[in-house]
Design an enzyme around this catalytic site. Structure first.
Site, PDB file in Angstrom:
ATOM      1  N   ALA A   1      38.800  39.794  36.198  1.00 41.87           N
ATOM      2  CA  ALA A   1      38.954  39.914  34.572  1.00 41.87           C
ATOM      3  C   ALA A   1      39.595  41.559  34.968  1.00 41.87           C
ATOM      4  O   ALA A   1      40.012  41.512  35.604  1.00 41.87           O
ATOM      5  CB  ALA A   1      37.191  40.978  34.256  1.00 41.87           C
TER       6      ALA A   1
ATOM      7  N   GLY B   1      35.985  38.266  38.735  1.00 46.66           N
ATOM      8  CA  GLY B   1      36.063  37.067  38.119  1.00 46.66           C
ATOM      9  C   GLY B   1      36.222  36.247  38.128  1.00 46.66           C
ATOM     10  O   GLY B   1      35.781  34.726  37.879  1.00 46.66           O
TER      11      GLY B   1
ATOM     12  N   GLU C   1      34.190  34.232  40.537  1.00 50.36           N
ATOM     13  CA  GLU C   1      32.688  33.898  39.493  1.00 50.36           C
ATOM     14  C   GLU C   1      32.647  32.886  38.621  1.00 50.36           C
ATOM     15  O   GLU C   1      31.723  32.349  38.777  1.00 50.36           O
ATOM     16  CB  GLU C   1      32.330  35.280  38.250  1.00 50.36           C
ATOM     17  CG  GLU C   1      31.594  36.918  39.394  1.00 50.36           C
ATOM     18  CD  GLU C   1      31.924  38.125  38.500  1.00 50.36           C
ATOM     19  OE1 GLU C   1      33.258  38.301  38.293  1.00 50.36           O
ATOM     20  OE2 GLU C   1      30.234  38.149  38.848  1.00 50.36           O
TER      21      GLU C   1
ATOM     22  N   GLU D   1      34.691  44.551  42.532  1.00 50.70           N
ATOM     23  CA  GLU D   1      34.070  45.788  41.250  1.00 50.70           C
ATOM     24  C   GLU D   1      33.786  46.717  42.371  1.00 50.70           C
ATOM     25  O   GLU D   1      34.136  47.674  41.315  1.00 50.70           O
ATOM     26  CB  GLU D   1      33.312  44.975  40.552  1.00 50.70           C
ATOM     27  CG  GLU D   1      33.796  43.685  39.857  1.00 50.70           C
ATOM     28  CD  GLU D   1      33.304  42.155  40.387  1.00 50.70           C
ATOM     29  OE1 GLU D   1      33.015  41.865  41.425  1.00 50.70           O
ATOM     30  OE2 GLU D   1      33.204  41.321  39.892  1.00 50.70           O
TER      31      GLU D   1
END
Ligand code: CAA
Length: 291
Positions: A99, A142, A145, A165
């Site tokens: 992200a 992300g 993911e 993260e």
């Protein structure tokens, strides 16, 4: 063909290769202009939808607008009866480095909770048509993911997967703690999420996170080839098979087996089931009509 317009898309059309060509032009589809992704149709029959994340300078960091574009492209492919499978890829250096940290840096809890931050990413996981991730380079946070929201992951031999993260003072927020654990088991998932350490493509294969590894330059072609194989079959029955497997992630064994049986029985209400079995008996290739 209605989906395709513009130079960048023409560049993408009809070719299996060119996975890493730097494309700066905007890709467009009939209804959409895309800034952060390139969108096209691939495969000999142009029946494989193709999405290439194209924020190369930021290592394909998944900013909000990029993920909105991915959702939009998926919507278009879902509505296109010619498309039987979808491939999502990035660049040679990065599938996606996570992200967008710069976008998240000043976000408040109120904004995240109130706006249900990242919930729209789930569009990838709810796609009815099979989605294949072709991963080269970094698939972090992300990015990992996003790959795990896809149905099949092919990795280039230099790919790296990780959930770093924790090093940013947060935790995975797009399914990482859940999907990674189901894919690789508790011990490795804990180790990756708690230390932020990455695993190689080879470790990802050994642990069941990816199904195949190819030399980096081939992984996109191979993903498209897999998409073509899938697209040859009945789209109707393929959707049922995907639904049944996804049931294994959410249901008990008894519930999952009931779902499977229900879907299996349902295939007998389709023309494609009859065609598939008749073709076998008559020693010919099946001609599925998605009915
Ligand atoms: N968000 C925003 N920008 C990013 C980014 C990210 N996740 N990852 C890389 N970038 C940007 C860098 O800031 C840099 O931009 P500038 O040139 O403007 O400085 C550019 O991409 C190139 O990155 P690096 O210079 O860092 O490249 P590198 O080769 O030295 O390192 C890397 C590569 C190891 C992947 C490193 O960029 C990195 O660690 N990135 C962050 C990875 C990460 O922590 N991801 C998790 C994000 S949080 C998340 O994803 C939450 C969730 O669950 C959804």
């Amino acid at each position: 063909m209605a989906l395709m317009r513009g130079v960048a898309v023409a560049w993408l059309l009809g070719s299996r290769g060119l996975p890493f060509a730097a494309a700066t032009a905007r890709a467009s589809t009939a209804g959409a202009q895309y800034q952060h992704i390139l969108v096209g149709k691939k495969g000999e029959k142009e029946n494989v939808g193709f999405i290439q994340l194209n924020r190369t300078k930021a290592l394909n960091a998944l900013c909000d607008s990029l993920m909105k574009e991915v959702s939009q492209a998926l919507d278009e492919f879902e509505n296109d009866p010619a498309i039987g499978a979808i491939v999502i890829t990035g660049s040679e250096k990065a599938f996606a480095a996570g992200a967008d940290i710069k976008e998240m840096e000043n976000k408040t809890f109120q904004e995240c909770y109130g706006g249900n931050f990242l919930s729209q990413w789930n569009r990838v996981a709810t796609t009815k048509k099979p989605v294949i991730a072709a991963v080269n380079g970094y698939a972090l946070g992300g990015g990992c993911e996003l790959a795990m929201m896809c149905d099949i992951i092919y990795a280039g031999d230099k790919a790296q997967f990780g959930q770093p993260e924790i090093l940013l003072g947060t935790i995975p927020g797009a399914g990482g703690t859940q999907r990674l654990t189901k894919a690789v088991g508790k011990s490795l998932a804990m180790e990756m999420v708690l230390t932020g350490d990455r695993i190689s493509a080879q470790e990802a294969k050994a642990s069941g996170l990816v199904s195949k590894i190819y030399p980096a330059a081939q992984v996109v072609d191979e993903a498209i080839r897999c998409g073509e194989k899938i697209a040859f079959n009945s789209k109707l029955i393929t959707a049922m098979a995907k639904e049944a497997i996804n049931g294994a992630f959410e249901l008990t064994l008894a519930e999952g087996n009931r779902l499977e049986k229900h879907l299996f029985h349902s295939t007998f209400s389709t023309s494609d089931r009859k065609e598939g079995m008749s073709a076998f008996v008559e020693k010919r290739k099946a001609n599925f009509t998605d009915q």
